[in-house]
Design a protein around this motif. Structure first.
Motif, PDB file in Angstrom:
ATOM      1  N   GLY A 143     -23.303 -33.689  27.567  1.00 46.82           N
ATOM      2  CA  GLY A 143     -24.458 -32.779  26.428  1.00 46.82           C
ATOM      3  C   GLY A 143     -23.645 -32.592  24.760  1.00 46.82           C
ATOM      4  O   GLY A 143     -23.569 -31.824  24.498  1.00 46.82           O
ATOM      5  N   VAL A 144     -22.474 -33.741  24.359  1.00 44.65           N
ATOM      6  CA  VAL A 144     -22.448 -34.442  23.561  1.00 44.65           C
ATOM      7  C   VAL A 144     -23.291 -34.475  22.456  1.00 44.65           C
ATOM      8  O   VAL A 144     -23.761 -35.931  23.409  1.00 44.65           O
ATOM      9  N   GLU A 145     -23.411 -33.779  21.665  1.00 41.76           N
ATOM     10  CA  GLU A 145     -24.624 -35.640  20.406  1.00 41.76           C
ATOM     11  C   GLU A 145     -23.922 -35.969  19.335  1.00 41.76           C
ATOM     12  O   GLU A 145     -24.346 -37.104  18.991  1.00 41.76           O
ATOM     13  N   GLY A 146     -22.228 -35.878  18.823  1.00 41.61           N
ATOM     14  CA  GLY A 146     -21.731 -36.564  17.837  1.00 41.61           C
ATOM     15  C   GLY A 146     -20.092 -36.636  18.809  1.00 41.61           C
ATOM     16  O   GLY A 146     -19.488 -35.821  19.442  1.00 41.61           O
ATOM     17  N   VAL A 147     -19.756 -37.695  18.220  1.00 38.65           N
ATOM     18  CA  VAL A 147     -18.717 -38.475  18.149  1.00 38.65           C
ATOM     19  C   VAL A 147     -17.871 -38.536  17.154  1.00 38.65           C
ATOM     20  O   VAL A 147     -17.675 -39.649  16.169  1.00 38.65           O
ATOM     21  N   PHE A 148     -16.377 -37.743  17.001  1.00 33.54           N
ATOM     22  CA  PHE A 148     -15.284 -38.822  16.108  1.00 33.54           C
ATOM     23  C   PHE A 148     -15.115 -39.207  16.440  1.00 33.54           C
ATOM     24  O   PHE A 148     -13.708 -38.998  17.296  1.00 33.54           O
ATOM     25  N   LEU A 149     -14.837 -40.527  16.021  1.00 32.86           N
ATOM     26  CA  LEU A 149     -13.670 -41.885  17.052  1.00 32.86           C
ATOM     27  C   LEU A 149     -12.797 -42.363  16.103  1.00 32.86           C
ATOM     28  O   LEU A 149     -13.000 -42.852  14.626  1.00 32.86           O
ATOM     29  N   VAL A 150     -11.895 -42.183  16.771  1.00 31.72           N
ATOM     30  CA  VAL A 150     -10.331 -42.996  16.073  1.00 31.72           C
ATOM     31  C   VAL A 150      -9.847 -43.807  16.694  1.00 31.72           C
ATOM     32  O   VAL A 150      -9.997 -43.947  17.817  1.00 31.72           O
ATOM     33  N   TRP A 151      -9.767 -45.291  15.958  1.00 27.72           N
ATOM     34  CA  TRP A 151      -9.652 -46.484  16.896  1.00 27.72           C
ATOM     35  C   TRP A 151      -8.019 -46.782  16.889  1.00 27.72           C
ATOM     36  O   TRP A 151      -7.758 -47.285  16.378  1.00 27.72           O
ATOM     37  N   PRO A 152      -7.397 -46.342  18.016  1.00 26.15           N
ATOM     38  CA  PRO A 152      -5.392 -45.852  17.418  1.00 26.15           C
ATOM     39  C   PRO A 152      -4.815 -47.873  17.488  1.00 26.15           C
ATOM     40  O   PRO A 152      -3.789 -47.459  18.414  1.00 26.15           O
ATOM     41  N   PHE A 153      -5.383 -48.336  18.032  1.00 28.93           N
ATOM     42  CA  PHE A 153      -5.259 -49.658  18.316  1.00 28.93           C
ATOM     43  C   PHE A 153      -5.101 -51.115  17.755  1.00 28.93           C
ATOM     44  O   PHE A 153      -6.011 -51.315  16.743  1.00 28.93           O
ATOM     45  N   ALA A 154      -4.450 -52.323  17.738  1.00 31.62           N
ATOM     46  CA  ALA A 154      -4.058 -53.415  16.465  1.00 31.62           C
ATOM     47  C   ALA A 154      -5.358 -54.845  16.847  1.00 31.62           C
ATOM     48  O   ALA A 154      -5.100 -55.332  15.937  1.00 31.62           O
ATOM     49  N   THR A 155      -6.227 -53.646  17.898  1.00 27.01           N
ATOM     50  CA  THR A 155      -7.315 -54.849  18.079  1.00 27.01           C
ATOM     51  C   THR A 155      -8.060 -54.395  18.171  1.00 27.01           C
ATOM     52  O   THR A 155      -8.511 -52.677  18.229  1.00 27.01           O
ATOM     53  N   GLY A 156      -9.549 -54.790  18.148  1.00 26.30           N
ATOM     54  CA  GLY A 156     -10.826 -54.054  18.832  1.00 26.30           C
ATOM     55  C   GLY A 156     -11.076 -55.094  20.152  1.00 26.30           C
ATOM     56  O   GLY A 156     -12.816 -54.149  20.309  1.00 26.30           O
ATOM     57  N   GLU A 157     -10.141 -55.227  20.851  1.00 28.83           N
ATOM     58  CA  GLU A 157     -11.166 -55.682  22.243  1.00 28.83           C
ATOM     59  C   GLU A 157     -11.103 -53.920  23.076  1.00 28.83           C
ATOM     60  O   GLU A 157      -9.955 -53.040  22.941  1.00 28.83           O
ATOM     61  N   GLY A 158     -11.687 -53.775  23.865  1.00 31.16           N
ATOM     62  CA  GLY A 158     -12.105 -52.871  24.421  1.00 31.16           C
ATOM     63  C   GLY A 158     -12.989 -51.570  23.730  1.00 31.16           C
ATOM     64  O   GLY A 158     -13.956 -50.134  23.775  1.00 31.16           O
ATOM     65  N   ALA A 159     -13.353 -52.563  22.354  1.00 37.57           N
ATOM     66  CA  ALA A 159     -14.641 -50.736  21.327  1.00 37.57           C
ATOM     67  C   ALA A 159     -15.997 -51.394  21.518  1.00 37.57           C
ATOM     68  O   ALA A 159     -16.512 -50.119  21.356  1.00 37.57           O
ATOM     69  N   ALA A 160     -16.069 -52.232  22.116  1.00 39.23           N
ATOM     70  CA  ALA A 160     -17.951 -52.094  22.763  1.00 39.23           C
ATOM     71  C   ALA A 160     -18.056 -51.682  23.830  1.00 39.23           C
ATOM     72  O   ALA A 160     -18.731 -50.824  23.699  1.00 39.23           O
ATOM     73  N   GLU A 161     -16.898 -51.896  24.742  1.00 39.20           N
ATOM     74  CA  GLU A 161     -17.294 -50.646  25.853  1.00 39.20           C
ATOM     75  C   GLU A 161     -17.303 -49.492  25.339  1.00 39.20           C
ATOM     76  O   GLU A 161     -18.445 -48.531  26.543  1.00 39.20           O
ATOM     77  N   ALA A 198     -22.307 -30.282  21.540  1.00 41.92           N
ATOM     78  CA  ALA A 198     -20.874 -29.901  21.211  1.00 41.92           C
ATOM     79  C   ALA A 198     -20.735 -31.657  19.959  1.00 41.92           C
ATOM     80  O   ALA A 198     -21.389 -32.464  20.327  1.00 41.92           O
ATOM     81  N   VAL A 199     -19.612 -31.252  20.032  1.00 42.77           N
ATOM     82  CA  VAL A 199     -18.787 -32.907  19.454  1.00 42.77           C
ATOM     83  C   VAL A 199     -17.599 -33.209  20.194  1.00 42.77           C
ATOM     84  O   VAL A 199     -17.136 -32.378  19.753  1.00 42.77           O
ATOM     85  N   LEU A 200     -17.271 -34.298  20.231  1.00 48.26           N
ATOM     86  CA  LEU A 200     -16.326 -34.989  20.936  1.00 48.26           C
ATOM     87  C   LEU A 200     -15.478 -35.216  20.331  1.00 48.26           C
ATOM     88  O   LEU A 200     -15.679 -36.594  19.375  1.00 48.26           O
ATOM     89  N   VAL A 201     -13.956 -34.853  19.852  1.00 48.78           N
ATOM     90  CA  VAL A 201     -13.442 -35.478  18.799  1.00 48.78           C
ATOM     91  C   VAL A 201     -11.841 -36.381  19.454  1.00 48.78           C
ATOM     92  O   VAL A 201     -11.547 -35.666  19.956  1.00 48.78           O
ATOM     93  N   THR A 202     -12.026 -37.327  19.356  1.00 49.61           N
ATOM     94  CA  THR A 202     -11.108 -38.480  19.422  1.00 49.61           C
ATOM     95  C   THR A 202      -9.865 -38.305  18.073  1.00 49.61           C
ATOM     96  O   THR A 202     -10.186 -38.077  17.453  1.00 49.61           O
ATOM     97  N   GLY A 203      -8.400 -38.569  18.460  1.00 48.54           N
ATOM     98  CA  GLY A 203      -7.745 -38.371  17.928  1.00 48.54           C
ATOM     99  C   GLY A 203      -7.124 -37.334  17.031  1.00 48.54           C
ATOM    100  O   GLY A 203      -7.131 -36.677  16.547  1.00 48.54           O
ATOM    101  N   ALA A 204      -7.089 -35.966  18.073  1.00 50.39           N
ATOM    102  CA  ALA A 204      -7.803 -34.940  18.286  1.00 50.39           C
ATOM    103  C   ALA A 204      -6.749 -33.590  17.691  1.00 50.39           C
ATOM    104  O   ALA A 204      -6.846 -32.848  17.553  1.00 50.39           O
ATOM    105  N   THR A 205      -5.163 -34.430  18.046  1.00 53.03           N
ATOM    106  CA  THR A 205      -4.660 -34.384  17.674  1.00 53.03           C
ATOM    107  C   THR A 205      -4.007 -34.592  16.283  1.00 53.03           C
ATOM    108  O   THR A 205      -1.960 -34.505  16.016  1.00 53.03           O
ATOM    109  N   GLY A 206      -3.996 -35.446  16.072  1.00 53.38           N
ATOM    110  CA  GLY A 206      -4.254 -36.666  14.416  1.00 53.38           C
ATOM    111  C   GLY A 206      -4.133 -35.636  14.009  1.00 53.38           C
ATOM    112  O   GLY A 206      -4.789 -34.618  13.315  1.00 53.38           O
ATOM    113  N   ARG A 207      -4.083 -36.380  12.603  1.00 55.08           N
ATOM    114  CA  ARG A 207      -3.567 -35.464  11.389  1.00 55.08           C
ATOM    115  C   ARG A 207      -5.391 -35.130  10.547  1.00 55.08           C
ATOM    116  O   ARG A 207      -5.206 -33.807   9.645  1.00 55.08           O
ATOM    117  N   VAL A 208      -5.495 -35.463  11.290  1.00 57.38           N
ATOM    118  CA  VAL A 208      -7.914 -35.647  11.027  1.00 57.38           C
ATOM    119  C   VAL A 208      -8.280 -35.006  11.761  1.00 57.38           C
ATOM    120  O   VAL A 208      -8.542 -34.187  11.119  1.00 57.38           O
TER     121      VAL A 208
END
Length: 292
Positions: A56-74, A3-13
């Motif tokens: 069970g996920v092999e890949g992730v489509f990542l959208v980071w919807p925040f104005a800073t990178g805080e929390g992205a490393a975690e 499986a692939v996990l899609v974040t921002g799954a309801t967004g335009r992309v």
């Protein structure tokens, strides 16, 4: 593949990524914050909340919807503990927080691909009310760029998520043709079968409208500065979509024809006219050092 996990799954992309993964026979898990929308619920600000969706996920489509990178490393640390690859939707503008997240992606230990789209074709949906009135009143009608269809961004993402040869790649994505904003308005009119006229407006008027719609002043200023720059130096046109997917990028004419109904219907209260994170990725366009 698994499986692939899609974040921002309801967004335009993201919604196109989900659809195209499913068409390719890959399980697409749509991550949302609401259980009534998807069975896979999680909050990017609380990385461990994604663990059930990541199993069970092999890949992730990542959208980071925040104005800073805080929390992205975690978040990336949690993803790396479960998945093998990540495709990050960045922006050609590469604002400071986006470059910060890009750097974290590159250092995550995951196989990674970064997508840097230029102006989304869907940005012109902001003009829907004006198009219905027959006049688009905006500044910088001579600003020229090559709008990219969100379905093409998704197609590149799906290739990177499901195929080999994309590890460590940063893809600059555009449509196939440079068009001024004024020409884009006329093309929409052609798709509707009615004239749509461009009327040049002072930048200050557009700035007030963007801020009233919810954009921070600094973002509105960045958009206007980028548009002004594009009147002097048109944005690039790349062939990356074709190189990755094996077919030419969709034209703006085709996008307008496919989306004509959106310019005719009365907007709902949830119509995306304000600054959703997914939409504004393609909003500010800069001239990158490379156009390949």
């Amino acid at each position: 593949m698994s499986a692939v996990l899609v974040t921002g799954a309801t967004g335009r992309v993201g919604r196109h990524v989900v659809a195209q993964l499913e068409e390719a026979g890959t399980e697409a898990r749509s991550l949302t914050r609401r259980s009534d929308i998807s069975e896979f619920v999680g909050d990017l600000r609380e990385p461990t909340s994604l663990l059930p969706a990541l199993r069970g996920v092999e890949g992730v489509f990542l959208v980071w919807p925040f104005a800073t990178g805080e929390g992205a490393a975690e978040l990336l640390e949690v993803i790396a503990g479960q998945a093998r690859r990540v495709v990050y939707l960045s922006s050609a503008a590469v604002r400071d927080h986006e470059r910060e997240v890009e750097s974290m992606v590159e250092k995550s230990g995951l196989q990674w691909t970064v997508l840097r789209p230029h102006a989304f074709a869907a940005n012109v949906l902001q003009w829907a009310d004006q198009v219905r009135a027959g006049v688009v009143r905006e500044p910088y009608g001579r600003a020229a760029m090559s709008p990219v269809d969100e379905r093409d961004i998704a197609a590149v993402a799906v290739r990177a998520l499901t195929g080999d040869g994309h590890d460590g790649a940063t893809y600059l994505l555009t449509g196939p043709e440079s068009l001024t904003r004024e020409r884009q308005a006329r093309i929409i009119g052609e798709a509707l079968g009615r004239p749509v006229r461009w009327e040049e407006a002072p930048p200050g008027e557009a700035r007030q409208r963007m801020i009233a719609a919810g954009l921070p002043p600094e973002v509105a200023d960045g958009i206007l500065e980028a548009q002004a720059a594009l009147t002097r130096t048109p944005g690039p046109t790349t062939t990356t979509v074709e190189a990755v997917t094996g077919r030419p990028a969709r034209t703006f004419h085709a996008w307008a024809a496919d989306h004509a109904p959106a310019f005719l219907m009365t907007p709902r209260s949830d119509h995306p006219t304000t600054a959703s994170a997914d939409r504004t990725r393609g909003e500010i366009t800069t001239i990158p050092r490379s156009t390949s």
